[in-house]
Design an enzyme around this catalytic site. Structure first.
Site, mmCIF file in Angstrom:
data_model
loop_
_atom_site.group_PDB
_atom_site.id
_atom_site.type_symbol
_atom_site.label_atom_id
_atom_site.label_comp_id
_atom_site.label_asym_id
_atom_site.label_seq_id
_atom_site.Cartn_x
_atom_site.Cartn_y
_atom_site.Cartn_z
ATOM 1 N N ASP A 150 -1.001 -0.325 5.486
ATOM 2 C CA ASP A 150 -1.580 -1.482 4.810
ATOM 3 C C ASP A 150 -3.082 -1.635 5.058
ATOM 4 O OD1 ASP A 150 0.686 -2.441 3.459
ATOM 5 O OD2 ASP A 150 1.453 -3.353 5.293
ATOM 6 N N ASP A 208 5.011 0.504 -2.215
ATOM 7 C CA ASP A 208 3.779 -0.284 -2.046
ATOM 8 C C ASP A 208 2.600 0.594 -1.610
ATOM 9 O OD1 ASP A 208 6.303 -1.321 -1.298
ATOM 10 O OD2 ASP A 208 5.431 -3.177 -0.551
HETATM 11 N N1 GLY Z 1 3.551 -4.713 0.647
HETATM 12 C C1 GLY Z 1 4.502 -5.693 0.989
HETATM 13 C C2 GLY Z 1 4.965 -6.486 -0.153
HETATM 14 O O1 GLY Z 1 4.686 -6.191 -1.303
HETATM 15 O O2 GLY Z 1 5.635 -7.472 0.088
#
Ligand code: GLY
Length: 435
Positions: A150, A208
């Site tokens: 992230d 993601d």
């Molecule tokens: N990347 C985590 C979410 O989309 O909740």
């Protein structure tokens, strides 16, 4: 942003002039909704900033309590998958209050600074720039962080926008250092960047993760070094091979064995392992659109277009704002996910500019944006704890952030408004009058 600037700003926004570079466009179309969307967003951010004052806090969402039985019905299961049951009961004194990132290491920490950068870009209001710099600077230690994929989101949405709008050397260095750290999570045997360091998986990669590639593309442009881009495209190829089903819906989590074979395909935030989690489909669409922009590889375009078709085909709601999962029970009380809609809108606008006949994508994105800008989703100024949009869903199976505003819904909404205006050749002129 100090409270003292509010009067200037309110007067300023009352005097916005929406003008098209092509005046023909601006005269014919009615952009009242867009003007209202920008005014409301700017006022909400100004309100939030004035509430935070000089505290080092990054708004994330609103604390909410849930009925476990209802959540289990949504999942068609007896149990939730997460361990967060404490969050399910209305035990917090702070229910209904603003929820902040637990620290700068929260995966959503880059979105609020990013929202301020986008507000600066939308309005030209220097106060937003000042605040954006301040909140972005809080995140400076992230350039040394290696603990999650992230970091792509966290640093690109904050420092990436910062460098784009106001380039300085230290920010460039922070972007490069973070890109190097993200590349350090790449396993060449597997051909992917590792997403998470927690959990029971051997080498988890989540859909993601496609969103973290934009940082690598950006740093390739900044440095002229293609290694970042090549690694990102390899990740996208591997993900294209293993994350998607025949109908172009995607799994949330694919975990790999060390030899690159698949260990497991499952979900962490979707309704069930083989369901189509709404935000996951949006992340995939956005990610493959970026990959095509950067590579001009027709396979990535085909992937993006097939995901777009899936989203448009599977949506069940009249206003096209999806339920939190495309396989969730089709009931009026099923929570929606405005964040999936805003990510989709932003991605579709970009996609519309990359293909010969992109009107279908642009029209769908415009419909999403108009609906998000209606009173059903766009908060009234001074409400919603200062967040812009209502009705997003973070992680229903974990009992977290359900039917609440969330900072990344606002981020991609603002980004989509900017992209919309760019395609339409629209411009806001802010006339500040001092009283
Ligand atoms: N990347 C985590 C979410 O989309 O909740």
């Amino acid at each position: 942003m100090k409270k003292v600037s509010l009067s200037y700003f309110v007067i300023g926004i009352a005097l916005y002039t929406l003008s098209g570079c092509s005046s023909k466009h601006a005269e014919k179309a009615d952009y009242t909704w867009l003007k209202y969307a920008i005014e409301t967003s700017a006022a909400q951010l100004e309100y939030t900033v004035s509430e935070i004052g000089d505290s080092v806090l990054l708004p994330r969402s609103i604390w909410t309590g849930y009925d476990v039985n209802f959540l289990c019905q949504q999942l068609e299961k007896k149990q939730l998958i997460g361990k967060d049951s404490a969050r399910l009961k209305p035990i917090h004194d702070n229910l209904g209050s603003r929820r902040y990132c637990f620290s700068i290491y929260d995966w959503t920490s880059g979105f609020f600074p990013g929202n301020l950068w986008y507000a600066y870009q939308l309005t030209g209001n220097e106060e937003f720039k000042k605040e954006a710099v301040k909140f972005t600077n809080y995140l400076y230690p992230l350039r040394e962080y290696k603990g999650t994929h992230d970091i792509g989101f966290m640093v690109n949405c904050s420092f990436g926008n910062s460098f784009r709008l106001c380039p300085v050397d230290s920010v460039r260095q922070a972007l490069i250092q973070t890109a190097d750290n993200l590349c350090g999570r790449f396993n060449p045997e597997i051909g992917c960047i590792r997403s998470w360091d927690f959990g029971k998986w051997n080498f988890p990669v989540i859909i993601d993760n496609m969103m973290n590639l934009d940082l690598l593309f950006y740093v390739s442009h900044l440095t002229g070094d293609d290694k970042y881009k090549e690694l990102a495209l390899k990740h996208a190829e591997t993900t294209m091979k293993n994350h998607f089903r025949d109908d172009y819906s995607s799994y949330h989590v694919v975990s790999y064995n060390n030899d690159g074979t698949v260990e497991k395909k499952c979900t962490h935030q979707g309704q069930k392992d083989d369901s189509s989690w709404a935000r996951g489909q949006a992340w995939g669409l956005y990610g493959y659109t970026s990959c095509y922009r950067e590579s001009k590889n027709a396979e990535f375009l085909r992937q993006a277009e097939n995901i777009a078709a899936l989203i448009m085909r599977r949506v069940k709601t009249e206003d096209a704002i999806p339920l939190w999962d495309y396989d969730a029970p089709d009931m009026p009380q099923t929570p929606r996910d405005a964040s999936a809609a805003s990510i989709t809108a932003s991605a579709l606008i970009e996609l519309s500019t990359l293909v010969e006949d992109g009107q279908i994508y642009f029209d769908y994105a415009e419909r999403l944006l108009k609906n998000l800008s209606s009173e059903a989703y766009l908060a009234k100024v001074g409400t919603n704890q200062g967040f812009i949009l209502m009705h997003s869903t973070g992680s229903l199976p974990n009992g977290s952030e359900i039917d609440t505003p969330i900072n990344y819904a606002d981020y991609y909404y603002l980004e989509a408004l900017l992209r919309y205006m760019k395609v339409k050749g629209l411009n806001y002129k802010l006339s500040l009058i001092h009283i």
